[in-house]
Structures are given as structure tokens and as C-alpha cells.
Design an enzyme around this catalytic site. Structure first.
Site, PDB file in Angstrom:
ATOM      1  N   HIS A  89       5.104  -2.454 -12.174  1.00  0.00           N
ATOM      2  CA  HIS A  89       6.043  -3.553 -11.956  1.00  0.00           C
ATOM      3  C   HIS A  89       6.220  -4.313 -13.272  1.00  0.00           C
ATOM      4  CE1 HIS A  89       5.881  -3.517  -7.444  1.00  0.00           C
ATOM      5  NE2 HIS A  89       4.717  -2.942  -7.687  1.00  0.00           N
TER       6      HIS A  89
ATOM      7  N   HIS B 127       3.600   3.451 -10.288  1.00  0.00           N
ATOM      8  CA  HIS B 127       4.709   2.684 -10.872  1.00  0.00           C
ATOM      9  C   HIS B 127       4.149   1.395 -11.434  1.00  0.00           C
ATOM     10  CE1 HIS B 127       4.275   1.668  -6.630  1.00  0.00           C
ATOM     11  NE2 HIS B 127       4.680   0.448  -6.933  1.00  0.00           N
TER      12      HIS B 127
ATOM     13  N   GLN C 115      -0.496  -1.548  -2.199  1.00  0.00           N
ATOM     14  CA  GLN C 115       0.369  -0.490  -2.723  1.00  0.00           C
ATOM     15  C   GLN C 115       1.121   0.120  -1.544  1.00  0.00           C
ATOM     16  OE1 GLN C 115      -1.646   2.684  -4.787  1.00  0.00           O
ATOM     17  NE2 GLN C 115       0.270   3.630  -5.491  1.00  0.00           N
TER      18      GLN C 115
ATOM     19  N   ASN D 135      -0.183  -1.951  -8.674  1.00  0.00           N
ATOM     20  CA  ASN D 135      -0.926  -2.045  -7.421  1.00  0.00           C
ATOM     21  C   ASN D 135      -1.538  -0.685  -7.109  1.00  0.00           C
ATOM     22  OD1 ASN D 135      -0.252  -4.767  -6.914  1.00  0.00           O
ATOM     23  ND2 ASN D 135       1.746  -4.158  -6.123  1.00  0.00           N
TER      24      ASN D 135
ATOM     25  N   ASP E 203      13.806  -3.461  -8.884  1.00  0.00           N
ATOM     26  CA  ASP E 203      13.101  -3.481  -7.593  1.00  0.00           C
ATOM     27  C   ASP E 203      14.050  -4.002  -6.511  1.00  0.00           C
ATOM     28  OD1 ASP E 203       9.821  -3.566  -6.704  1.00  0.00           O
ATOM     29  OD2 ASP E 203      11.300  -4.449  -5.343  1.00  0.00           O
ATOM     30  N   ILE E 204      14.064  -3.294  -5.388  1.00  0.00           N
ATOM     31  CA  ILE E 204      15.001  -3.611  -4.304  1.00  0.00           C
ATOM     32  C   ILE E 204      14.648  -4.937  -3.613  1.00  0.00           C
ATOM     33  CG2 ILE E 204      13.831  -2.501  -2.345  1.00  0.00           C
ATOM     34  CD1 ILE E 204      16.452  -1.119  -1.669  1.00  0.00           C
TER      35      ILE E 204
END
Ligand code: AMP
Ligand code: ZN
Length: 112
Positions: free
Chosen positions: A100, A98, A92, A85, A29-30
Site C-alpha cells: 500500500h 502488495h 490481509q 499487511n 486502491d478501490i
């Protein structure tokens, strides 16, 4: 399609990729919300679990089953939390399903 995860999956946007097969990818995750924060992303674009076809549900099951072999690759030996989410109240932000994967610390439990 103007979807950041589709762009990553198509190779049109860079990412730090930890795993890839025909059905899913795992990237870092960025904007990490934990010491270790990855995203497990099925390659097919859909937004909600509630939208899943039977086939997509089977793909998601297979993607989740990959977690066993991902534990040593992602450093999840001490445990991890999965978060999905869905929609506005969950904040979201990317309309491509996706999961997490949060790890690397003791996790608190607050809704916001
Ligand atoms: P959500 O709020 O559940 O939709 O989560 C979207 C997640 O995608 C957030 O944690 C973002 O930090 C992450 N994200 C957005 N763009 C990128 C990107 N280009 N590479 C990696 N992660 C991203
Ligand atoms: Zn997408």
C-alpha cells in the site's frame, strides 16, 4: 486463479493503472484509506514476504526502486507511507503480495 490482483494483471478486471512494467503494476486502491492510496503489486502471485524466492526478492527490490520515478506521477512529493499487511491479524484480504502507498495527508499512527 481466483485472485483479484491476478485478474487485474491479466487485464480481466478493470483498474485505474498508474504504472506498469514487466514485473509490477501500480493501481489506485478501490477503497482508499487515505487521500491518495495506491497499490504496488508485483506481477507474480505469492502471498507472504516469508514465501519469497531470492528471485522474487530481487523483483520486489526493483519494484520499490521504481518509487523514485513514481513520486511525480503519483503526487508523493510531500511524503508517503508504505504498508504491507501480512496475514489474519493484519487483516490481509487479498492473498497476493502488495504494498500500500498512502499519501496526501498527515498520517496518524493507530494499529487498528
Ligand atoms: P489488504 O487488506 O492489505 O489485503 O489490502 C487489499 C486492498 O485491495 C484493499 O485496500 C482493497 O481496497 C484493495 N482492493 C480490493 N479489490 C480491488 C480492486 N478490484 N481494485 C483496486 N483495489 C482493490
Ligand atoms: Zn494473484
Amino acid at each position: 486463479m481466483d485472485c483479484v490482483f491476478c485478474k487485474i494483471i491479466e487485464g480481466n478486471l478493470p483498474s485505474q493503472k498508474f504504472y506498469e512494467d514487466d514485473e509490477c503494476i501500480v493501481i489506485k486502491d478501490i477503497n482508499p484509506a487515505a487521500n491518495k492510496h495506491y497499490l504496488l503489486i508485483p506481477k507474480q502471485h505469492y502471498k507472504f514476504l516469508a514465501d519469497m524466492s531470492d528471485g522474487q526478492a530481487q523483483v520486489l527490490g526493483r519494484c520499490l526502486k521504481k518509487l523514485k520515478e513514481l513520486i511525480p506521477i503519483l503526487g508523493l512529493e510531500n511524503g508517503y507511507r508504505l504498508v504491507v499487511n501480512q496475514g489474519e491479524d493484519a487483516l490481509q484480504t487479498v492473498p497476493h503480495l502488495h504494498i500500500h502507498i498512502l499519501a496526501g495527508q498527515k498520517m496518524g499512527w493507530t494499529p487498528a
